[in-house]
Scaffold this motif. Structure first.
Motif, PDB file in Angstrom:
ATOM      1  N   SER A 152       9.415   2.287   2.775  1.00 19.37           N
ATOM      2  CA  SER A 152      10.486   1.475   2.206  1.00 19.37           C
ATOM      3  C   SER A 152      11.361   2.296   1.257  1.00 19.37           C
ATOM      4  O   SER A 152      12.592   2.199   1.281  1.00 19.37           O
ATOM      5  CB  SER A 152       9.900   0.271   1.481  1.00 19.37           C
ATOM      6  OG  SER A 152      10.924  -0.521   0.969  1.00 19.37           O
ATOM      7  N   LEU A 153      10.735   3.113   0.421  1.00 22.53           N
ATOM      8  CA  LEU A 153      11.502   3.971  -0.486  1.00 22.53           C
ATOM      9  C   LEU A 153      12.298   4.998   0.310  1.00 22.53           C
ATOM     10  O   LEU A 153      13.459   5.275   0.004  1.00 22.53           O
ATOM     11  CB  LEU A 153      10.582   4.668  -1.479  1.00 22.53           C
ATOM     12  CG  LEU A 153      11.258   5.603  -2.476  1.00 22.53           C
ATOM     13  CD1 LEU A 153      12.277   4.855  -3.321  1.00 22.53           C
ATOM     14  CD2 LEU A 153      10.230   6.273  -3.355  1.00 22.53           C
ATOM     15  N   GLY A 154      11.698   5.547   1.347  1.00 27.97           N
ATOM     16  CA  GLY A 154      12.406   6.498   2.198  1.00 27.97           C
ATOM     17  C   GLY A 154      13.620   5.875   2.852  1.00 27.97           C
ATOM     18  O   GLY A 154      14.688   6.492   2.932  1.00 27.97           O
ATOM     19  N   HIS A 155      13.485   4.632   3.294  1.00 29.12           N
ATOM     20  CA  HIS A 155      14.621   3.917   3.887  1.00 29.12           C
ATOM     21  C   HIS A 155      15.748   3.752   2.876  1.00 29.12           C
ATOM     22  O   HIS A 155      16.918   4.000   3.179  1.00 29.12           O
ATOM     23  CB  HIS A 155      14.163   2.559   4.412  1.00 29.12           C
ATOM     24  CG  HIS A 155      15.256   1.729   4.953  1.00 29.12           C
ATOM     25  ND1 HIS A 155      15.851   0.733   4.216  1.00 29.12           N
ATOM     26  CD2 HIS A 155      15.886   1.746   6.159  1.00 29.12           C
ATOM     27  CE1 HIS A 155      16.794   0.164   4.948  1.00 29.12           C
ATOM     28  NE2 HIS A 155      16.843   0.767   6.122  1.00 29.12           N
TER      29      HIS A 155
ATOM     30  N   ASP B 192       0.854  -1.171   0.000  1.00 34.76           N
ATOM     31  CA  ASP B 192       0.000   0.000   0.000  1.00 34.76           C
ATOM     32  C   ASP B 192       0.902   1.237   0.000  1.00 34.76           C
ATOM     33  O   ASP B 192       2.124   1.143   0.108  1.00 34.76           O
ATOM     34  CB  ASP B 192      -0.958  -0.005   1.189  1.00 34.76           C
ATOM     35  CG  ASP B 192      -0.245   0.029   2.531  1.00 34.76           C
ATOM     36  OD1 ASP B 192       0.956  -0.303   2.578  1.00 34.76           O
ATOM     37  OD2 ASP B 192      -0.885   0.386   3.529  1.00 34.76           O
ATOM     38  N   TYR B 193       0.285   2.398  -0.122  1.00 34.72           N
ATOM     39  CA  TYR B 193       1.036   3.646  -0.261  1.00 34.72           C
ATOM     40  C   TYR B 193       1.948   3.896   0.939  1.00 34.72           C
ATOM     41  O   TYR B 193       3.101   4.284   0.777  1.00 34.72           O
ATOM     42  CB  TYR B 193       0.049   4.806  -0.437  1.00 34.72           C
ATOM     43  CG  TYR B 193       0.703   6.131  -0.670  1.00 34.72           C
ATOM     44  CD1 TYR B 193       1.128   6.506  -1.936  1.00 34.72           C
ATOM     45  CD2 TYR B 193       0.903   7.018   0.376  1.00 34.72           C
ATOM     46  CE1 TYR B 193       1.734   7.730  -2.156  1.00 34.72           C
ATOM     47  CE2 TYR B 193       1.507   8.247   0.162  1.00 34.72           C
ATOM     48  CZ  TYR B 193       1.914   8.592  -1.100  1.00 34.72           C
ATOM     49  OH  TYR B 193       2.524   9.803  -1.307  1.00 34.72           O
ATOM     50  N   LYS B 194       1.454   3.651   2.126  1.00 36.16           N
ATOM     51  CA  LYS B 194       2.230   3.934   3.340  1.00 36.16           C
ATOM     52  C   LYS B 194       3.488   3.066   3.422  1.00 36.16           C
ATOM     53  O   LYS B 194       4.577   3.550   3.735  1.00 36.16           O
ATOM     54  CB  LYS B 194       1.342   3.716   4.564  1.00 36.16           C
ATOM     55  CG  LYS B 194       1.961   4.134   5.852  1.00 36.16           C
ATOM     56  CD  LYS B 194       0.971   3.988   7.000  1.00 36.16           C
ATOM     57  CE  LYS B 194       1.589   4.432   8.302  1.00 36.16           C
ATOM     58  NZ  LYS B 194       0.659   4.300   9.424  1.00 36.16           N
ATOM     59  N   LYS B 195       3.345   1.780   3.129  1.00 41.55           N
ATOM     60  CA  LYS B 195       4.497   0.882   3.187  1.00 41.55           C
ATOM     61  C   LYS B 195       5.488   1.195   2.067  1.00 41.55           C
ATOM     62  O   LYS B 195       6.705   1.138   2.258  1.00 41.55           O
ATOM     63  CB  LYS B 195       4.045  -0.571   3.106  1.00 41.55           C
ATOM     64  CG  LYS B 195       5.174  -1.541   3.284  1.00 41.55           C
ATOM     65  CD  LYS B 195       4.724  -2.934   3.553  1.00 41.55           C
ATOM     66  CE  LYS B 195       5.950  -3.792   3.791  1.00 41.55           C
ATOM     67  NZ  LYS B 195       5.627  -5.132   4.152  1.00 41.55           N
TER      68      LYS B 195
END
Length: 116
Positions: free
Chosen positions: A98-101, A91-94
């Motif tokens: 993950s991309l931010g990490h 989903d958008y939040k995950k």
């Protein structure tokens, strides 16, 4: 996302592929290269292994929105983001976390900092 923030030509993608700094996590591969300008440019490489066209386009739209909202203040880098196949189920939040990490890992290792 604005056109000036996008990697649009194949030769730009090839430059990032050849001379880059790569960072990985289990969901994304992030390739970073200095571009010598004051603006960041982003590109996405999503292979056909990820799914059909509508699946790839949906994933690309979500990633562009995350970049547009959170990472457009980076300076002087070309970034190519390569998602793995299982990210289509996120989903958008995950997807955002993950991309931010992955991007934060790349910035810490490459010593690229951005103004908030």
């Amino acid at each position: 996302m604005e056109k000036r923030l996008s990697l649009r030509k194949d030769k730009d993608f090839q430059k990032v592929y050849k001379k880059n700094f790569a960072c990985y996590n289990r969901d994304f591969t992030v390739l970073v290269k200095d571009n010598g300008t004051n603006t960041p440019r982003f590109g996405f490489t999503i292979s056909k292994k990820v799914g059909k066209a509508h699946t790839r386009n949906s994933l690309k739209r979500k990633l562009r929105e995350i970049i547009r909202l959170h990472y457009k203040n980076l300076n002087g880098v070309d970034i190519v983001i390569i998602p793995k196949k299982h990210t289509t189920e996120f989903d958008y939040k995950k997807l955002k976390s993950s991309l931010g990490h992955a991007l934060n890992q790349a910035f810490k290792k490459k010593k690229i900092y951005y103004a908030k």
